[in-house]
Design a protein around this motif. Structure first.
Motif, short mmCIF file in Angstrom:
data_model
loop_
_atom_site.label_atom_id
_atom_site.label_comp_id
_atom_site.label_asym_id
_atom_site.label_seq_id
_atom_site.Cartn_x
_atom_site.Cartn_y
_atom_site.Cartn_z
N VAL A 21 0.89 -1.17 0.00
CA VAL A 21 0.00 0.00 0.00
C VAL A 21 0.93 1.22 0.00
CG1 VAL A 21 -1.82 1.22 1.27
CG2 VAL A 21 -1.64 -1.26 1.41
N GLY A 22 0.68 2.18 -0.84
CA GLY A 22 1.56 3.35 -0.88
C GLY A 22 2.56 3.27 -2.01
N GLU A 23 2.80 2.06 -2.50
CA GLU A 23 3.73 1.92 -3.63
C GLU A 23 3.02 2.26 -4.95
OE1 GLU A 23 5.57 -1.94 -3.70
OE2 GLU A 23 6.53 -1.54 -5.63
N LEU A 24 1.72 2.11 -4.91
CA LEU A 24 0.94 2.34 -6.13
C LEU A 24 -0.16 3.35 -5.84
CD1 LEU A 24 0.69 0.98 -9.04
CD2 LEU A 24 -1.21 -0.27 -8.05
N SER A 25 -0.20 4.41 -6.61
CA SER A 25 -1.26 5.38 -6.44
C SER A 25 -2.31 5.16 -7.51
CB SER A 25 -0.66 6.80 -6.54
OG SER A 25 -1.69 7.70 -6.83
N LEU A 26 -3.57 5.15 -7.10
CA LEU A 26 -4.62 4.86 -8.08
C LEU A 26 -5.14 6.11 -8.78
CD1 LEU A 26 -6.73 2.10 -6.31
CD2 LEU A 26 -4.97 1.83 -8.04
N ASP A 27 -4.75 7.29 -8.28
CA ASP A 27 -5.20 8.55 -8.90
C ASP A 27 -6.71 8.62 -9.03
OD1 ASP A 27 -2.59 9.35 -9.18
OD2 ASP A 27 -2.37 8.45 -11.16
N ASP A 28 -7.41 8.14 -8.04
CA ASP A 28 -8.87 8.20 -8.10
C ASP A 28 -9.36 8.54 -6.70
OD1 ASP A 28 -11.30 6.62 -9.98
OD2 ASP A 28 -11.69 7.30 -7.94
#
Ligand SMILES: [Zn+2]
Ligand SMILES: [Zn+2]
Length: 171
Positions: A21-28
């Motif tokens: 969690v935190g490694e990937l941003s969903l931009d949503d």
């Protein structure tokens, strides 16, 4: 995570990654990651195309479409995505045929950015209207109270003629 094609065998290979969690941003704004995302699959090279086929597992948090409470949403999905080198894409005349193919992406011919693919697939896997429960009562449209937790007196006022007129206008 990136896949570098020159590090693969001639016909392809496997890939796997676990995003914290935190490694990937969903931009949503309405979808949040609440657990690690596991992705794994195979890369296949086929002429100018590269095909990634694999599976994804994640735990997301979205808001209930009726009461806006956070709802945990486990995701388990498969995907197939084809990548075409940017140069061959430009050189090709047959774009009309390709445009129908939603799972076609253009890449630089050397590296494939798996993060973008994972982000896109996760957002696609979220159903349109998630509810915290089938029986969710939602929020009162008048006072905003959460009807799952308490009641209000707005129901009786809904028969008010002015309210009826307003409803007609909105339809
Ligand atoms: Zn709800
Ligand atoms: Zn109310």
């Amino acid at each position: 995570m990136r896949i570098e094609l020159d590090k693969l065998e001639e016909h392809g290979g496997r890939f796997a990654h676990v995003y914290d969690v935190g490694e990937l941003s969903l931009d949503d704004a309405e979808v949040r990651l609440v657990g690690p995302v596991e992705v794994s699959g195979r890369v296949r090279r086929d002429g100018n195309e590269v095909v990634l086929r694999g599976k994804l597992q994640a735990k997301l948090e979205v808001v209930c479409g009726r009461c806006l409470k956070p709802v945990e949403l486990p995701i388990s999905t498969g995907f197939t995505e084809r990548f075409v080198r940017a140069i061959s894409w430009v050189a090709e005349d047959q774009h009309e045929l390709r445009e129908e193919d939603l799972n076609l992406a253009v890449f630089d011919g050397e590296t494939i950015e798996v993060d973008d693919l994972v982000r896109e697939e996760l957002l696609l896997a979220v159903p349109v209207n998630v509810l915290c429960g089938e029986k969710c009562q939602g929020l009162c449209p008048v006072c905003g109270i959460d009807r799952n937790l308490s009641n209000c007196q707005c129901e009786s006022n809904e028969l008010d003629s002015r309210w009826e007129k307003l409803k007609e206008l909105q339809m």
